[in-house]
Each structure stands twice: as C-alpha cells, then as structure tokens.
Write a protein that holds these residues in place. Structure first.
Motif, PDB file in Angstrom:
ATOM      1  N   GLU A  97       0.840  -1.188   0.000  1.00 52.78           N
ATOM      2  CA  GLU A  97       0.000   0.000   0.000  1.00 52.78           C
ATOM      3  C   GLU A  97       0.881   1.246   0.000  1.00 52.78           C
ATOM      4  OE1 GLU A  97      -3.203   0.413  -0.181  1.00 52.78           O
ATOM      5  OE2 GLU A  97      -3.873  -1.683  -0.012  1.00 52.78           O
ATOM      6  N   PRO A  98       0.437   2.317  -0.670  1.00 50.65           N
ATOM      7  CA  PRO A  98       1.199   3.569  -0.612  1.00 50.65           C
ATOM      8  C   PRO A  98       1.421   4.005   0.836  1.00 50.65           C
ATOM      9  CG  PRO A  98      -0.473   3.686  -2.321  1.00 50.65           C
ATOM     10  CD  PRO A  98      -0.724   2.408  -1.570  1.00 50.65           C
ATOM     11  N   GLY A  99       2.660   4.349   1.127  1.00 50.90           N
ATOM     12  CA  GLY A  99       3.020   4.775   2.472  1.00 50.90           C
ATOM     13  C   GLY A  99       3.547   3.676   3.364  1.00 50.90           C
ATOM     14  N   LEU A 151      13.878 -10.088  -4.480  1.00 51.35           N
ATOM     15  CA  LEU A 151      12.609  -9.436  -4.787  1.00 51.35           C
ATOM     16  C   LEU A 151      12.613  -8.050  -4.162  1.00 51.35           C
ATOM     17  CD1 LEU A 151      10.185 -12.435  -4.122  1.00 51.35           C
ATOM     18  CD2 LEU A 151      10.874 -11.530  -6.352  1.00 51.35           C
ATOM     19  N   LYS A 152      12.541  -7.035  -5.000  1.00 55.97           N
ATOM     20  CA  LYS A 152      12.466  -5.666  -4.519  1.00 55.97           C
ATOM     21  C   LYS A 152      10.991  -5.283  -4.419  1.00 55.97           C
ATOM     22  CE  LYS A 152      16.923  -4.344  -6.509  1.00 55.97           C
ATOM     23  NZ  LYS A 152      17.646  -3.391  -7.401  1.00 55.97           N
ATOM     24  N   ILE A 153      10.489  -5.346  -3.212  1.00 57.01           N
ATOM     25  CA  ILE A 153       9.059  -5.131  -2.982  1.00 57.01           C
ATOM     26  C   ILE A 153       8.823  -3.651  -2.730  1.00 57.01           C
ATOM     27  CG2 ILE A 153       7.109  -5.749  -1.525  1.00 57.01           C
ATOM     28  CD1 ILE A 153       8.526  -8.427  -1.005  1.00 57.01           C
ATOM     29  N   THR A 154       7.962  -3.070  -3.551  1.00 62.04           N
ATOM     30  CA  THR A 154       7.734  -1.632  -3.512  1.00 62.04           C
ATOM     31  C   THR A 154       6.241  -1.348  -3.347  1.00 62.04           C
ATOM     32  OG1 THR A 154       7.583  -1.534  -5.935  1.00 62.04           O
ATOM     33  CG2 THR A 154       9.753  -1.167  -4.946  1.00 62.04           C
ATOM     34  N   GLU A 155       5.930  -0.050  -3.208  1.00 64.18           N
ATOM     35  CA  GLU A 155       4.530   0.355  -3.075  1.00 64.18           C
ATOM     36  C   GLU A 155       3.857   0.390  -4.446  1.00 64.18           C
ATOM     37  OE1 GLU A 155       4.770   4.121  -1.137  1.00 64.18           O
ATOM     38  OE2 GLU A 155       5.673   3.283   0.687  1.00 64.18           O
ATOM     39  N   GLY A 169       8.800   5.913   3.340  1.00 64.37           N
ATOM     40  CA  GLY A 169       9.857   6.666   2.682  1.00 64.37           C
ATOM     41  C   GLY A 169      11.163   5.942   2.491  1.00 64.37           C
ATOM     42  N   THR A 170      11.208   4.613   2.753  1.00 65.10           N
ATOM     43  CA  THR A 170      12.479   3.881   2.632  1.00 65.10           C
ATOM     44  C   THR A 170      12.745   3.349   1.231  1.00 65.10           C
ATOM     45  OG1 THR A 170      11.393   1.861   3.429  1.00 65.10           O
ATOM     46  CG2 THR A 170      12.499   3.244   5.067  1.00 65.10           C
ATOM     47  N   GLY A 171      11.796   3.465   0.324  1.00 67.66           N
ATOM     48  CA  GLY A 171      12.053   3.142  -1.081  1.00 67.66           C
ATOM     49  C   GLY A 171      11.707   1.741  -1.516  1.00 67.66           C
ATOM     50  N   GLU A 172      12.261   0.707  -0.853  1.00 64.95           N
ATOM     51  CA  GLU A 172      11.969  -0.663  -1.239  1.00 64.95           C
ATOM     52  C   GLU A 172      12.283  -1.593  -0.077  1.00 64.95           C
ATOM     53  OE1 GLU A 172      14.597  -1.225  -4.571  1.00 64.95           O
ATOM     54  OE2 GLU A 172      16.287  -1.833  -3.312  1.00 64.95           O
ATOM     55  N   GLY A 186      12.484  -3.196  10.115  1.00 69.60           N
ATOM     56  CA  GLY A 186      12.465  -1.768   9.842  1.00 69.60           C
ATOM     57  C   GLY A 186      11.044  -1.258  10.037  1.00 69.60           C
ATOM     58  N   PRO A 187      10.547  -0.483   9.076  1.00 72.68           N
ATOM     59  CA  PRO A 187       9.188   0.039   9.219  1.00 72.68           C
ATOM     60  C   PRO A 187       8.090  -0.920   8.736  1.00 72.68           C
ATOM     61  CG  PRO A 187      10.157   0.927   7.239  1.00 72.68           C
ATOM     62  CD  PRO A 187      11.236   0.069   7.890  1.00 72.68           C
ATOM     63  N   VAL A 188       8.482  -2.051   8.148  1.00 70.26           N
ATOM     64  CA  VAL A 188       7.510  -2.937   7.486  1.00 70.26           C
ATOM     65  C   VAL A 188       6.997  -3.982   8.464  1.00 70.26           C
ATOM     66  CG1 VAL A 188       7.150  -4.562   5.591  1.00 70.26           C
ATOM     67  CG2 VAL A 188       8.627  -2.568   5.265  1.00 70.26           C
ATOM     68  N   ARG A 189       5.674  -4.015   8.611  1.00 76.83           N
ATOM     69  CA  ARG A 189       5.012  -4.988   9.484  1.00 76.83           C
ATOM     70  C   ARG A 189       4.675  -6.219   8.651  1.00 76.83           C
ATOM     71  NH1 ARG A 189       0.605  -0.595  11.224  1.00 76.83           N
ATOM     72  NH2 ARG A 189       0.634  -0.554   8.944  1.00 76.83           N
ATOM     73  N   ILE A 190       5.204  -7.344   9.066  1.00 80.64           N
ATOM     74  CA  ILE A 190       5.084  -8.580   8.287  1.00 80.64           C
ATOM     75  C   ILE A 190       4.189  -9.574   9.007  1.00 80.64           C
ATOM     76  CG2 ILE A 190       6.350 -10.577   7.374  1.00 80.64           C
ATOM     77  CD1 ILE A 190       8.759  -8.667   7.078  1.00 80.64           C
ATOM     78  N   ALA A 191       3.291 -10.183   8.260  1.00 77.77           N
ATOM     79  CA  ALA A 191       2.521 -11.339   8.718  1.00 77.77           C
ATOM     80  C   ALA A 191       2.900 -12.496   7.798  1.00 77.77           C
ATOM     81  CB  ALA A 191       1.020 -11.066   8.652  1.00 77.77           C
ATOM     82  N   ALA A 192       3.407 -13.584   8.372  1.00 81.45           N
ATOM     83  CA  ALA A 192       3.868 -14.721   7.571  1.00 81.45           C
ATOM     84  C   ALA A 192       3.258 -16.006   8.099  1.00 81.45           C
ATOM     85  CB  ALA A 192       5.387 -14.819   7.602  1.00 81.45           C
TER      86      ALA A 192
END
Length: 294
Positions: A36-38, A287-291, A42-45, A166-172
C-alpha cells in the motif's frame, strides 16, 4: 554402428554440459509493487532474498561462496523454502554457506529432503513426473533447525508469525512440505493480520491445493521451491515436468496463482544422485518489494 556411436557421444556431451551448469549460479532480480502507498515510510523498497533447494554436500565451495556473497545485496529479510541437505554430514556446510545471511531476519520452511536422505533415482521416472517415495532415512534436520533458531530465524513450518523489519510490518504463515502431505493448512488457516504491510505465504512444494487456500485467505505473496525450475528443461528454460502439481509455465520465477503473486525458486542445488541441469541454471532471487503506483 556409427549412428549409435554418435548418439552415445552426444548423450555423454549433454551430460557433461549439464554437470558443468551446476556451478553457474545466477541472481535473478524482480520488482514487485504490492505494498500500500506509504507502507515503506519513505524507505524506497523492501529487499527480500529468496533461497531454496541448496541440497548441500560437503565440499561445495563454489555454492558456499555464492551464498556468502548474497549478503552484499543487503536484504531486509531472507526466506529459505527448504531442501537444504543432500548428505547426512552437510549441516555444518549449510550453516557455513548461509553464513552472514543468518545474521539477518529470516523465515524458513522445510522440504522432505531436509528430513530424509536422498536416494538413487531413475531419470526416466523423473521425466514422467511420477512422485518418488522418500528414503525415510533420517537426516540431522533437528540440529539444523536449532541452529537456524539460535540465529534468530523463524520456523514457519505449520506456524504463523508477526514481526517488524524496519518500518515494514510482516505477517507470515507456512506449511510443512505438501509434496508428501506433511502439511495441514487448517492449523494456520485464516486471513493475515489486517494491520500488516506485507503478508507472506511459505511452502516448499508449490502445490495448487495449498496455494489456493493461501490466495483465498488474502496473502500478498507466496514463496516456494522444490521444482528446481524443471531441472531438465528445453531451450529457453521451458520446464518439461515440475515434480509437483504446479503447471510447467509456473515452475520458476514470478507468476500469479488465483490473483496472488507466486515466486518459485530455481533452487541452488540438486540431489547428489541427479547432478545435472539443462537450460536451468541454479539461482537465488532478490525481490524488490515496492509500493503500488498511483
């Protein structure tokens, strides 16, 4: 007999070439705009390194060097989708090969070749796509699992996890190897946490009956291995068989399954009893995961 001799020479040459391909490791890189956007703040990928099917044997120094060098990609998360072993003595080699990657956040699931030793195979049977019975000769997978856990990697076999990188919340969530029915999806069923930024589904063999449930539950990306990309392929990397229920067009790389992105790794090794690859070099994938744009 000249024709028979020429055919034998061609066959021997093909096998020699297929053997030489075992150490021609490649790195595949893909951008995947699924957040999702945001979400990245702001970390890019978000860089996810997918490795699978090491099938380690003691003494595989080129494979060890290639894996060590992958740390230079600075991945935020490492996902290992199983079949690390091809020899009962290879646990130290697996740990040495993964080396610096074990210091990074990681997730893993196992394949049957983590649990049981390889056995000689009939190549003709492989090309028919027939399922092969495991040897049921135990490998020291418990020691390997313990080492992964000690380094901080999370075991996703029949488990769900939530954490931040980092800032990414992961559910696995992951299942044990579905190729030999070691999985039980009901144990991990249900939608991932709606507050997560990235929902990952892990399984060793890309079996459609499991992928369909991950997709129905709303996972954003499934990661699998097992197929070796077909291992014995036609020119252009076109798989003949997948040794699973997945269709040959989705035996390697990025595709979609019921609307869910799916990445199937070519893998980095083969059974020690089938040391050959044709038009299907061993690989890892960044894999470069982006918004999502717009």
């Amino acid at each position: 007999m000249p024709l028979a001799g020429a055919a034998a020479a061609a066959g021997a040459g093909t096998l020699a070439w297929g053997y030489s391909e075992l150490e021609r490791f490649e790195l595949h890189t893909h951008e995947l705009p699924i957040l999702e956007p945001g979400a990245l703040r702001g970390t890019g990928e978000f860089r996810l390194l997918h490795v699978s099917d090491l099938h380690m044997i003691p003494g595989q120094e080129a494979k060890t060097a290639f894996l060590n060098a992958l740390d230079e990609l600075d991945p935020h998360l490492v996902v290992n989708t199983g079949d690390n072993l091809s020899d009962e003595r290879a646990v130290p080699d697996v740990l040495r090969a993964l080396g610096p990657l074990l210091a990074r956040p990681g997730l893993f699931v196992f394949g049957t070749n983590d649990y049981w030793a390889p056995r000689p195979v009939n190549p003709a049977k492989y090309l028919t796509g027939a399922k092969r019975e495991p040897s049921y000769v135990d490998l020291p997978w418990r020691d390997m699992r313990a080492a992964f856990l000690e380094h901080g990697w999370r075991d996703a076999n029949q488990a769900r996890h939530e954490f931040k990188v980092g800032p990414v919340r992961i559910a696995a969530a992951g299942v044990d190897d579905p190729h030999h029915d070691l999985d039980d999806y009901d144990e991990i069923a249900g939608a991932p946490n709606a507050d997560s930024d990235l929902a990952l589904a892990l399984l060793h063999a890309p079996e459609p009956r499991v992928l369909s449930r991950f997709a129905a539950d709303g996972y954003q990306l499934a990661l699998a291995g097992h197929t070796h990309g077909g291992q014995i392929c036609l020119p252009g990397g076109h798989a003949i068989v997948t040794n699973s229920g997945i269709d040959p067009k989705r035996a390697a790389g990025l595709s979609e399954f019921d609307g869910m992105p799916l990445h199937v790794s070519n893998g980095l090794g083969t059974s020690k009893y089938a040391p050959v690859r044709l038009f299907c070099r061993p690989s890892a994938t960044l894999l470069k995961i982006t918004e999502r744009r717009g």
